[in-house]
Each structure stands twice: as C-alpha cells, then as structure tokens.
Design a protein around this motif. Structure first.
Motif, PDB file in Angstrom:
ATOM      1  N   THR A  52       8.216  -0.657  -5.987  1.00  0.00           N
ATOM      2  CA  THR A  52       7.565  -0.448  -4.700  1.00  0.00           C
ATOM      3  C   THR A  52       6.662   0.766  -4.800  1.00  0.00           C
ATOM      4  OG1 THR A  52       9.487  -1.353  -3.558  1.00  0.00           O
ATOM      5  CG2 THR A  52       7.982  -0.010  -2.246  1.00  0.00           C
ATOM      6  N   ASN A  55       1.445   3.957  -0.588  1.00  0.00           N
ATOM      7  CA  ASN A  55       0.022   4.245  -0.773  1.00  0.00           C
ATOM      8  C   ASN A  55      -0.541   4.980   0.432  1.00  0.00           C
ATOM      9  OD1 ASN A  55      -0.356   2.403  -3.237  1.00  0.00           O
ATOM     10  ND2 ASN A  55       0.551   1.039  -1.728  1.00  0.00           N
ATOM     11  N   TRP A  62       0.702   2.717   3.599  1.00  0.00           N
ATOM     12  CA  TRP A  62       1.295   1.389   3.532  1.00  0.00           C
ATOM     13  C   TRP A  62       2.121   1.256   2.256  1.00  0.00           C
ATOM     14  CZ3 TRP A  62      -3.570   2.687   2.286  1.00  0.00           C
ATOM     15  CH2 TRP A  62      -4.104   2.226   1.097  1.00  0.00           C
ATOM     16  N   THR A  63       2.974   0.240   2.253  1.00  0.00           N
ATOM     17  CA  THR A  63       3.860  -0.024   1.123  1.00  0.00           C
ATOM     18  C   THR A  63       3.474  -1.350   0.483  1.00  0.00           C
ATOM     19  OG1 THR A  63       5.656   1.165   2.200  1.00  0.00           O
ATOM     20  CG2 THR A  63       6.278  -0.377   0.472  1.00  0.00           C
ATOM     21  N   THR A  64       3.534  -1.388  -0.854  1.00  0.00           N
ATOM     22  CA  THR A  64       3.338  -2.633  -1.581  1.00  0.00           C
ATOM     23  C   THR A  64       4.499  -2.834  -2.544  1.00  0.00           C
ATOM     24  OG1 THR A  64       1.990  -1.545  -3.282  1.00  0.00           O
ATOM     25  CG2 THR A  64       0.811  -2.581  -1.450  1.00  0.00           C
ATOM     26  N   HIS A  65       4.699  -4.081  -2.910  1.00  0.00           N
ATOM     27  CA  HIS A  65       5.750  -4.469  -3.844  1.00  0.00           C
ATOM     28  C   HIS A  65       5.080  -5.163  -5.021  1.00  0.00           C
ATOM     29  CE1 HIS A  65       7.455  -4.232   0.188  1.00  0.00           C
ATOM     30  NE2 HIS A  65       8.514  -3.725  -0.415  1.00  0.00           N
ATOM     31  N   VAL A  81       0.738  -7.526  -7.417  1.00  0.00           N
ATOM     32  CA  VAL A  81       1.122  -7.014  -6.105  1.00  0.00           C
ATOM     33  C   VAL A  81       1.405  -8.201  -5.186  1.00  0.00           C
ATOM     34  CG1 VAL A  81       0.410  -5.601  -4.130  1.00  0.00           C
ATOM     35  CG2 VAL A  81      -0.261  -4.938  -6.465  1.00  0.00           C
ATOM     36  N   GLU A  83       1.838  -8.432  -1.882  1.00  0.00           N
ATOM     37  CA  GLU A  83       1.154  -8.517  -0.592  1.00  0.00           C
ATOM     38  C   GLU A  83      -0.278  -9.044  -0.685  1.00  0.00           C
ATOM     39  OE1 GLU A  83       4.614  -6.002  -0.053  1.00  0.00           O
ATOM     40  OE2 GLU A  83       3.049  -5.999  -1.579  1.00  0.00           O
ATOM     41  N   ASN A  84      -0.982  -8.717  -1.760  1.00  0.00           N
ATOM     42  CA  ASN A  84      -2.391  -9.132  -1.819  1.00  0.00           C
ATOM     43  C   ASN A  84      -2.717 -10.059  -2.992  1.00  0.00           C
ATOM     44  OD1 ASN A  84      -2.546  -7.414  -4.029  1.00  0.00           O
ATOM     45  ND2 ASN A  84      -3.769  -5.878  -2.981  1.00  0.00           N
ATOM     46  N   SER A 115      -4.267  -9.392   3.362  1.00  0.00           N
ATOM     47  CA  SER A 115      -5.012  -8.323   2.700  1.00  0.00           C
ATOM     48  C   SER A 115      -6.453  -8.275   3.201  1.00  0.00           C
ATOM     49  CB  SER A 115      -4.985  -8.527   1.186  1.00  0.00           C
ATOM     50  OG  SER A 115      -5.754  -7.535   0.550  1.00  0.00           O
TER      51      SER A 115
END
Length: 150
Positions: A52, A55, A62-65, A81, A83-84, A115
């Motif tokens: 994780t 950012n 925000w958080t990304t995984h 990633v 999410e995007n 995204s």
C-alpha cells in the motif's frame, strides 16, 4: 511504447541499483508523491508481493494498493496499481561500469474510470497530471542515482 518513460545513467553496478529499487518500501525516499509504503502482512519482497502506498500531491492525499507483477533481480521490477490499472516499471541495463535505469508507466488495459474521474476532477485533467508524473519520475530517478552513487 510506454505511456511515460524517463531514464538516467548511474555510476553504480546493476546490483547496487537493484538493492535500492527492489525494496518498494523505500519508495518514499525516491518519489516526491509517495509519503509511505507498507508491505502487506505475510508478504516478502518479490513476485506477488502486495503493498500500500500513501500519496500526496499538494493538499490532496490518497491511498493506492499494488502488486509486484515482475521481479527479475538486477533487471526489472514492475508493480500494478489496483485502483488505476497502471503498471510502473524500473528496468536496469548494464552500461559500461554503470547502470542505465529507466522508469516507465504503462496502461495496457487503459485507466480505470475512477482514475480518470479523479484526475479530471482534482488534478486539472489528464495532460497536466501526466506532466506532473513525468517530472516526478525524473526526480525519483535523480534521488535513486544520488543514493546509489553515495
């Protein structure tokens, strides 16, 4: 061809550069956008590892995984990633006594609708955000170079 690509020559061996870039938990040291990285419990660094990122860009956080999808020691590290759908890669090539380090961002499946909406709504659109990402990639590579050559 990659969506985004930046390269830098580093006066250090691929083994030394790999030592730095293969530890995704060190990403906050390199990236101007990543403020923290945490490896998911139960995972070791390597293919399939999940992590994780937290950012920040300006006032936005925000958080990304992500999951490591390629892990070829001293050659290539890629993570996708969730999410995007973007795939970020560090590619190392021996260059005389040094290393050519290239960072890319690829979107072979396009970008997620979420995204696109968030980029348009909070970052002024795709083109300005891509310019920010490109500048951040160059800064990331410069920081890795400084650490590798120290």
């Amino acid at each position: 061809m990659s969506d985004l690509e930046q390269s830098i020559r580093i006066n250090a061996t691929p083994a030394r550069v790999w030592e730095l870039v293969s530890d995704v938990c060190r990403m906050p040291e390199w990236s101007p956008q990543v403020t923290s990285t945490r490896l998911r419990s139960g995972f070791d660094l390597g293919l399939g590892a999940e992590f994780t990122n937290r950012n920040r860009e300006g006032e936005l956080e925000w958080t990304t995984h992500a999951e490591i999808v390629r892990f070829d020691p001293e050659k290539e590290l890629s993570f996708k990633v969730v999410e995007n759908w973007a795939i970020w890669t560090f590619r190392l090539e021996a260059d005389g006594e040094g290393t050519l380090l290239t960072q890319t961002r690829d979107t072979p499946d396009g970008l997620s609708d979420l995204s696109k909406e968030l980029t348009d709504g909070f970052f002024g659109g795709q083109d300005p955000f891509l310019a920010t990402l490109t500048a951040g990639m160059q800064q990331t590579l410069e920081r890795i170079k400084a650490a590798a050559e120290a």
